[in-house]
Design a protein around this motif. Structure first.
Motif, PDB file in Angstrom:
ATOM      1  N   MET A  97       3.929   6.040 -18.209  1.00 60.39           N
ATOM      2  CA  MET A  97       2.813   6.985 -18.247  1.00 60.39           C
ATOM      3  C   MET A  97       3.092   8.194 -19.130  1.00 60.39           C
ATOM      4  O   MET A  97       2.161   8.820 -19.642  1.00 60.39           O
ATOM      5  N   ARG A  98       4.348   8.544 -19.340  1.00 62.99           N
ATOM      6  CA  ARG A  98       4.661   9.689 -20.210  1.00 62.99           C
ATOM      7  C   ARG A  98       4.328   9.396 -21.671  1.00 62.99           C
ATOM      8  O   ARG A  98       4.296  10.310 -22.495  1.00 62.99           O
ATOM      9  N   ARG A  99       4.083   8.153 -21.972  1.00 62.01           N
ATOM     10  CA  ARG A  99       3.646   7.827 -23.331  1.00 62.01           C
ATOM     11  C   ARG A  99       2.266   8.401 -23.626  1.00 62.01           C
ATOM     12  O   ARG A  99       1.893   8.577 -24.790  1.00 62.01           O
ATOM     13  N   ILE A 100       1.494   8.690 -22.571  1.00 53.82           N
ATOM     14  CA  ILE A 100       0.193   9.334 -22.762  1.00 53.82           C
ATOM     15  C   ILE A 100       0.183  10.745 -22.180  1.00 53.82           C
ATOM     16  O   ILE A 100      -0.865  11.343 -21.985  1.00 53.82           O
ATOM     17  N   GLY A 101       1.379  11.256 -21.850  1.00 54.87           N
ATOM     18  CA  GLY A 101       1.493  12.643 -21.408  1.00 54.87           C
ATOM     19  C   GLY A 101       1.351  12.856 -19.912  1.00 54.87           C
ATOM     20  O   GLY A 101       1.316  14.000 -19.458  1.00 54.87           O
ATOM     21  N   ILE A 102       1.279  11.783 -19.114  1.00 59.53           N
ATOM     22  CA  ILE A 102       1.129  11.904 -17.661  1.00 59.53           C
ATOM     23  C   ILE A 102       2.469  11.629 -16.990  1.00 59.53           C
ATOM     24  O   ILE A 102       3.165  10.655 -17.335  1.00 59.53           O
ATOM     25  N   GLY A 103       2.855  12.470 -16.048  1.00 59.61           N
ATOM     26  CA  GLY A 103       4.098  12.270 -15.314  1.00 59.61           C
ATOM     27  C   GLY A 103       3.828  11.757 -13.898  1.00 59.61           C
ATOM     28  O   GLY A 103       2.897  12.216 -13.236  1.00 59.61           O
ATOM     29  N   ILE A 104       4.627  10.800 -13.447  1.00 61.84           N
ATOM     30  CA  ILE A 104       4.564  10.304 -12.062  1.00 61.84           C
ATOM     31  C   ILE A 104       5.673  11.019 -11.300  1.00 61.84           C
ATOM     32  O   ILE A 104       6.869  10.767 -11.507  1.00 61.84           O
ATOM     33  N   MET A 105       5.289  11.929 -10.423  1.00 66.71           N
ATOM     34  CA  MET A 105       6.257  12.782  -9.752  1.00 66.71           C
ATOM     35  C   MET A 105       6.846  12.136  -8.502  1.00 66.71           C
ATOM     36  O   MET A 105       7.952  12.456  -8.091  1.00 66.71           O
ATOM     37  N   ASP A 106       6.108  11.224  -7.896  1.00 69.16           N
ATOM     38  CA  ASP A 106       6.586  10.578  -6.665  1.00 69.16           C
ATOM     39  C   ASP A 106       5.807   9.282  -6.473  1.00 69.16           C
ATOM     40  O   ASP A 106       4.621   9.199  -6.821  1.00 69.16           O
ATOM     41  N   PHE A 107       6.477   8.280  -5.914  1.00 69.99           N
ATOM     42  CA  PHE A 107       5.828   6.994  -5.642  1.00 69.99           C
ATOM     43  C   PHE A 107       6.388   6.468  -4.332  1.00 69.99           C
ATOM     44  O   PHE A 107       7.604   6.377  -4.152  1.00 69.99           O
ATOM     45  N   THR A 108       5.516   6.150  -3.387  1.00 71.67           N
ATOM     46  CA  THR A 108       5.962   5.676  -2.079  1.00 71.67           C
ATOM     47  C   THR A 108       5.243   4.384  -1.711  1.00 71.67           C
ATOM     48  O   THR A 108       4.101   4.164  -2.112  1.00 71.67           O
TER      49      THR A 108
ATOM     50  N   PHE B 189       0.851  -1.190   0.000  1.00 71.72           N
ATOM     51  CA  PHE B 189       0.000   0.000   0.000  1.00 71.72           C
ATOM     52  C   PHE B 189       0.885   1.238   0.000  1.00 71.72           C
ATOM     53  O   PHE B 189       2.004   1.208   0.506  1.00 71.72           O
ATOM     54  N   GLY B 190       0.372   2.323  -0.581  1.00 73.66           N
ATOM     55  CA  GLY B 190       1.154   3.548  -0.596  1.00 73.66           C
ATOM     56  C   GLY B 190       0.439   4.664  -1.341  1.00 73.66           C
ATOM     57  O   GLY B 190      -0.788   4.659  -1.478  1.00 73.66           O
ATOM     58  N   THR B 191       1.210   5.635  -1.834  1.00 70.85           N
ATOM     59  CA  THR B 191       0.663   6.790  -2.552  1.00 70.85           C
ATOM     60  C   THR B 191       1.565   7.115  -3.747  1.00 70.85           C
ATOM     61  O   THR B 191       2.729   6.704  -3.791  1.00 70.85           O
ATOM     62  N   PHE B 192       1.011   7.867  -4.695  1.00 76.28           N
ATOM     63  CA  PHE B 192       1.825   8.432  -5.765  1.00 76.28           C
ATOM     64  C   PHE B 192       1.254   9.789  -6.154  1.00 76.28           C
ATOM     65  O   PHE B 192       0.076  10.084  -5.920  1.00 76.28           O
ATOM     66  N   ASN B 193       2.107  10.636  -6.734  1.00 74.01           N
ATOM     67  CA  ASN B 193       1.710  11.947  -7.235  1.00 74.01           C
ATOM     68  C   ASN B 193       1.796  11.939  -8.757  1.00 74.01           C
ATOM     69  O   ASN B 193       2.757  11.412  -9.323  1.00 74.01           O
ATOM     70  N   CYS B 194       0.805  12.532  -9.398  1.00 75.00           N
ATOM     71  CA  CYS B 194       0.818  12.591 -10.856  1.00 75.00           C
ATOM     72  C   CYS B 194       0.306  13.947 -11.328  1.00 75.00           C
ATOM     73  O   CYS B 194      -0.390  14.653 -10.598  1.00 75.00           O
ATOM     74  N   LYS B 195       0.641  14.301 -12.553  1.00 77.21           N
ATOM     75  CA  LYS B 195       0.153  15.522 -13.186  1.00 77.21           C
ATOM     76  C   LYS B 195       0.356  15.388 -14.688  1.00 77.21           C
ATOM     77  O   LYS B 195       1.103  14.521 -15.160  1.00 77.21           O
ATOM     78  N   ILE B 196      -0.312  16.257 -15.441  1.00 80.16           N
ATOM     79  CA  ILE B 196      -0.110  16.281 -16.893  1.00 80.16           C
ATOM     80  C   ILE B 196       1.247  16.907 -17.179  1.00 80.16           C
ATOM     81  O   ILE B 196       1.536  18.023 -16.753  1.00 80.16           O
ATOM     82  N   ALA B 197       2.073  16.153 -17.884  1.00 74.98           N
ATOM     83  CA  ALA B 197       3.443  16.591 -18.130  1.00 74.98           C
ATOM     84  C   ALA B 197       3.626  17.169 -19.523  1.00 74.98           C
ATOM     85  O   ALA B 197       4.429  18.085 -19.725  1.00 74.98           O
TER      86      ALA B 197
ATOM     87  N   THR C 171      -9.236  11.354 -15.491  1.00 68.11           N
ATOM     88  CA  THR C 171      -9.150  11.541 -14.044  1.00 68.11           C
ATOM     89  C   THR C 171      -8.004  10.727 -13.447  1.00 68.11           C
ATOM     90  O   THR C 171      -7.415   9.864 -14.106  1.00 68.11           O
ATOM     91  N   VAL C 172      -7.751  11.000 -12.169  1.00 64.66           N
ATOM     92  CA  VAL C 172      -6.716  10.243 -11.463  1.00 64.66           C
ATOM     93  C   VAL C 172      -7.114   8.778 -11.307  1.00 64.66           C
ATOM     94  O   VAL C 172      -6.254   7.902 -11.189  1.00 64.66           O
ATOM     95  N   GLU C 173      -8.402   8.505 -11.297  1.00 64.36           N
ATOM     96  CA  GLU C 173      -8.843   7.109 -11.225  1.00 64.36           C
ATOM     97  C   GLU C 173      -8.449   6.362 -12.491  1.00 64.36           C
ATOM     98  O   GLU C 173      -8.131   5.166 -12.438  1.00 64.36           O
ATOM     99  N   ASP C 174      -8.471   7.055 -13.637  1.00 67.52           N
ATOM    100  CA  ASP C 174      -8.003   6.436 -14.879  1.00 67.52           C
ATOM    101  C   ASP C 174      -6.511   6.143 -14.805  1.00 67.52           C
ATOM    102  O   ASP C 174      -6.043   5.086 -15.253  1.00 67.52           O
ATOM    103  N   VAL C 175      -5.756   7.080 -14.227  1.00 71.89           N
ATOM    104  CA  VAL C 175      -4.322   6.878 -14.053  1.00 71.89           C
ATOM    105  C   VAL C 175      -4.072   5.714 -13.091  1.00 71.89           C
ATOM    106  O   VAL C 175      -3.234   4.839 -13.351  1.00 71.89           O
ATOM    107  N   LYS C 176      -4.798   5.696 -11.992  1.00 74.29           N
ATOM    108  CA  LYS C 176      -4.637   4.647 -10.985  1.00 74.29           C
ATOM    109  C   LYS C 176      -4.918   3.266 -11.577  1.00 74.29           C
ATOM    110  O   LYS C 176      -4.200   2.299 -11.313  1.00 74.29           O
ATOM    111  N   GLU C 177      -5.983   3.172 -12.377  1.00 74.64           N
ATOM    112  CA  GLU C 177      -6.340   1.893 -12.995  1.00 74.64           C
ATOM    113  C   GLU C 177      -5.215   1.389 -13.894  1.00 74.64           C
ATOM    114  O   GLU C 177      -4.883   0.197 -13.884  1.00 74.64           O
TER     115      GLU C 177
END
Length: 329
Positions: A199-210, A125-133, A150-156
């Motif tokens: 994820m950058r293949r669809i333009g989304i960046g993962i800024m942090d993952f814990t 279990f953990g968290t991650f940060n994302c944004k449009i890159a 949405t972030v739920e789409d990213v999470k899936e």
């Protein structure tokens, strides 16, 4: 067209009434004369015409589309609004803020472990940060077919590949399967790098993952608790011996637990010694008193006893007892 004009929007904006949306496509494609564009904090507005980016606007505020937006559009800068001539364009609002998302494995991941033929099932279990890159990639890969993302789409998408990434990064460098939490940071950094690349293949960046925690089966937890308890008992015995030795070596200059422990032991020993001495002293005194009271002085010594050996009366240096007349020396 006059009948149709009431459906045109005067304000082009995104109110963000729904949380966790990464982009939103303004639905009415017809913009009439006098329309306003409103950009709120944390938003970018992208004008599209026939699927092509015409202009990107990043500064928050309210703008008159005819006078402040059209002059900066690539192919629409010469567009002129007529009485019934709306601007047919799309406006894509981008959420520029980082989104914090909680994640957890859907099913237990079976990791290879010695002595366990089927592997050891764990959850994480953990968290991650994302944004449009990258705006262009988002428009090309997502915005053409999606009204929102949405972030739920990213999470899936992330959860779908997470099991394999966990197995890959946990299995590296011969990690201890029963103490994965110690390596949680390095495992998370490896996964973050792989996820960001994907994820950058669809333009989304993962800024942090814990990784906040690993969850083991109940049987493994009970074994760990039992082993920890047994280890603690042994450690306490060794600690007591070492603390006592350390305190004795430091003497009165010792401090802390070791000094207190040695002081307590020395105090107990001293107390026992005092009790023994007191018991021995009382017995000796009683024996000495009886000997002094009943024994006659050595013959020819010229020294009389302090008490009459016959009746116990003080003699006061006399040769005969003043009470019973007994000869003292």
């Amino acid at each position: 067209m006059g009948l149709f004009s009431n459906q045109f929007s005067n304000v082009v904006e995104w109110n963000e009434t729904r949380e966790g949306v990464l982009f939103y496509k303004w639905q009415n494609q017809e913009i009439k004369k006098g329309s306003k564009l409103i950009i709120r904090p944390g938003q970018d507005a992208i004008f599209l015409y026939n699927g092509v980016v015409e202009g990107v606007f990043e500064d928050e505020g309210s703008y008159d589309i005819e006078s402040q937006i059209l002059p900066f559009l690539t192919t629409l800068k010469s567009f002129r609004f007529g009485f019934n001539t709306p601007l047919r364009a799309e406006v894509l609002f981008i959420n520029t803020k980082e989104m914090l998302v909680k994640w957890g494995t859907k099913n237990a991941v079976n990791l290879p472990a010695p002595g366990l033929p089927g592997g050891m099932p764990i959850r994480a279990f953990g968290t991650f940060n994302c944004k449009i890159a990258e705006h262009d990639v988002v428009i090309e890969k997502l915005a053409g077919i999606r009204q929102t993302y949405t972030v739920e789409d990213v999470k899936e998408r992330i959860i779908a590949s997470l099991d394999q990434l966990l197995m890959s990064w946990i299995s590296k460098e011969g990690r201890d399967m029963f103490n994965l939490q110690a390596d949680a940071r390095s495992i998370a950094k490896g996964i973050e790098s792989d996820l960001d690349m994907d994820m950058r293949r669809i333009g989304i960046g993962i800024m942090d993952f814990t990784i906040e925690s690993f969850s083991y089966p109940e049987e493994i937890k009970r074994m760990q608790e039992k082993a920890a308890a047994q280890s603690m008992v042994g450690d306490m015995n060794r600690y007591t011996q070492m603390a006592a030795a350390d305190g004795m070596g430091k003497g009165s200059g010792g401090s802390g637990i070791a000094s207190d422990m040695v002081s307590l032991q020395m105090g107990m020993a001293l107390g026992q010694q005092m009790v023994s001495q007191m018991n021995g002293g009382v017995g000796a005194a009683q024996s000495q008193g009886q000997s002094a009271a009943g024994a006659a002085p050595p013959a020819g010594s010229g020294i009389g006893p302090k008490f009459c050996p016959n009746c116990g009366t003080p003699t006061n240096g006399m040769k005969f007892c003043g009470n019973c007349g007994n000869q003292l020396y």
